[in-house]
Every structure is written in C-alpha cells, then in structure tokens.
Design a protein around this motif. Structure first.
Motif, PDB file in Angstrom:
ATOM      1  N   ALA A 142       0.828  -1.207   0.000  1.00  0.00           N
ATOM      2  CA  ALA A 142       0.000   0.000   0.000  1.00  0.00           C
ATOM      3  C   ALA A 142       0.863   1.259   0.000  1.00  0.00           C
ATOM      4  O   ALA A 142       0.598   2.211  -0.744  1.00  0.00           O
ATOM      5  CB  ALA A 142      -0.937  -0.015   1.209  1.00  0.00           C
ATOM      6  N   ALA A 143       1.912   1.271   0.807  1.00  0.00           N
ATOM      7  CA  ALA A 143       2.768   2.457   0.912  1.00  0.00           C
ATOM      8  C   ALA A 143       3.502   2.764  -0.389  1.00  0.00           C
ATOM      9  O   ALA A 143       3.759   3.930  -0.696  1.00  0.00           O
ATOM     10  CB  ALA A 143       3.781   2.269   2.040  1.00  0.00           C
ATOM     11  N   HIS A 144       3.818   1.730  -1.166  1.00  0.00           N
ATOM     12  CA  HIS A 144       4.608   1.927  -2.382  1.00  0.00           C
ATOM     13  C   HIS A 144       3.819   1.734  -3.669  1.00  0.00           C
ATOM     14  O   HIS A 144       4.383   1.784  -4.761  1.00  0.00           O
ATOM     15  CB  HIS A 144       5.839   1.018  -2.354  1.00  0.00           C
ATOM     16  N   GLY A 145       2.514   1.484  -3.539  1.00  0.00           N
ATOM     17  CA  GLY A 145       1.657   1.394  -4.715  1.00  0.00           C
ATOM     18  C   GLY A 145       1.981   0.236  -5.635  1.00  0.00           C
ATOM     19  O   GLY A 145       1.920   0.381  -6.858  1.00  0.00           O
ATOM     20  N   VAL A 146       2.334  -0.911  -5.047  1.00  0.00           N
ATOM     21  CA  VAL A 146       2.631  -2.100  -5.845  1.00  0.00           C
ATOM     22  C   VAL A 146       1.801  -3.267  -5.318  1.00  0.00           C
ATOM     23  O   VAL A 146       1.230  -3.206  -4.236  1.00  0.00           O
ATOM     24  CB  VAL A 146       4.136  -2.461  -5.806  1.00  0.00           C
TER      25      VAL A 146
END
Length: 160
Positions: free
Chosen positions: A34-38
């Motif tokens: 979630a934090a890195h959008g992957v």
C-alpha cells in the motif's frame, strides 16, 4: 543505525539507488504494498533462517512462502525461522525493516526465483518505513546473492 548502514551501502555500491522513506509503516507485506503502490507479490521480503549450523537470509516475493521440501533438498536441513532478537543481532535491522543491504557481517544471501517475475521489486531498507526500488538481478548482484528455488506460491482463493 540500521537505516544509516543501508544508506551507506547504497552510497558506496549503487549511488543511483535512493532509500524511500514513507510516513506510514511498511513493516508488513500488505502495508509495504500500500505504501509503495505495488502488488503484494512485488514486495521483496527478507527472512532470516537457520539450516543446521548455517544462518542465511532468503529474499522472496511477498506472497510466497518457504517450501520446506525444496528448502531441505537445497540446504540439507529443515528451515528454522529465527526470533526477532536473533534477527536484529544478525542483520542489524529491526523486524519489518530486514533487508540484505548494509549488514554488519558477511551473511549468506539467497534470492528466490519468485522475484524474477518482476522487472522491479521493493525490499525494505533497514527501517519499518524505508524501502528501495530495484531490479531483482541488480539486488542479487549487489548483495552477492545466490539464486534458489525454495518458495511456494500462494494457493489461489477457492483452489483446493
């Protein structure tokens, strides 16, 4: 101190790679994704295991699990996960920030083939809110890792 050792590792070995610090925690695979959008599969989790007398780091896809049989066939012993205090003592990194970079002492590192599905993976970088974006091959090269096939893909929902 751990984050600094990772930054120093990249400053020396790959100055083009920058540590990404997020406001939110990335200490678990879902949080990191979630934090890195992957996708969670693209997170490169690092686990610290003992196989007989050998202690090693295994980096694998965030949704893969160690396959006990494959591991035993490769290393000659069943994998034993190390406890949090041992992990910190060996890696210098807190649980949730464990990575193969900036280690205090030489430690065998193995990258599982599950990472090769992605042109870029996101491993932690020595803190529960730090990571890097890197190709699997470059990560293996920088850490002198050996490629292994010891992972087990998750069973899809509804499959038996």
């Amino acid at each position: 101190m751990s984050l600094e050792s990772v930054r120093a590792f990249f400053a020396t070995n790959a100055p083009d790679i920058h540590v990404i610090i997020t406001e939110e925690s990335s200490a678990t695979v879902p949080l990191a994704a979630a934090a890195h959008g992957v996708a969670p599969e693209q997170i490169a989790k690092t686990i610290c295991v003992r196989a007989g007398e050998i202690i090693a780091l295994v980096v694998m896809s965030g949704t893969s699990r160690l396959d006990n049989r494959k591991f035993r066939d490769r290393f000659g012993a069943k994998p034993r996960m190390l406890g949090g205090d041992d992990v910190v003592a060996i890696t210098g990194h807190p649980v949730g920030g464990v990575c193969p970079f900036g280690l205090p002492a030489p430690t065998p590192i193995y990258c599982d083939v599950s990472l090769l599905k992605f042109p870029e993976v996101v491993p932690a970088a020595g803190a529960v809110n730090a990571a890097v974006r890197i190709s699997p091959d470059r990560m293996a090269d920088l850490t002198a890792a050996t490629w292994v096939d010891v992972g087990q893909d998750p069973v899809p929902d509804g499959a038996a």
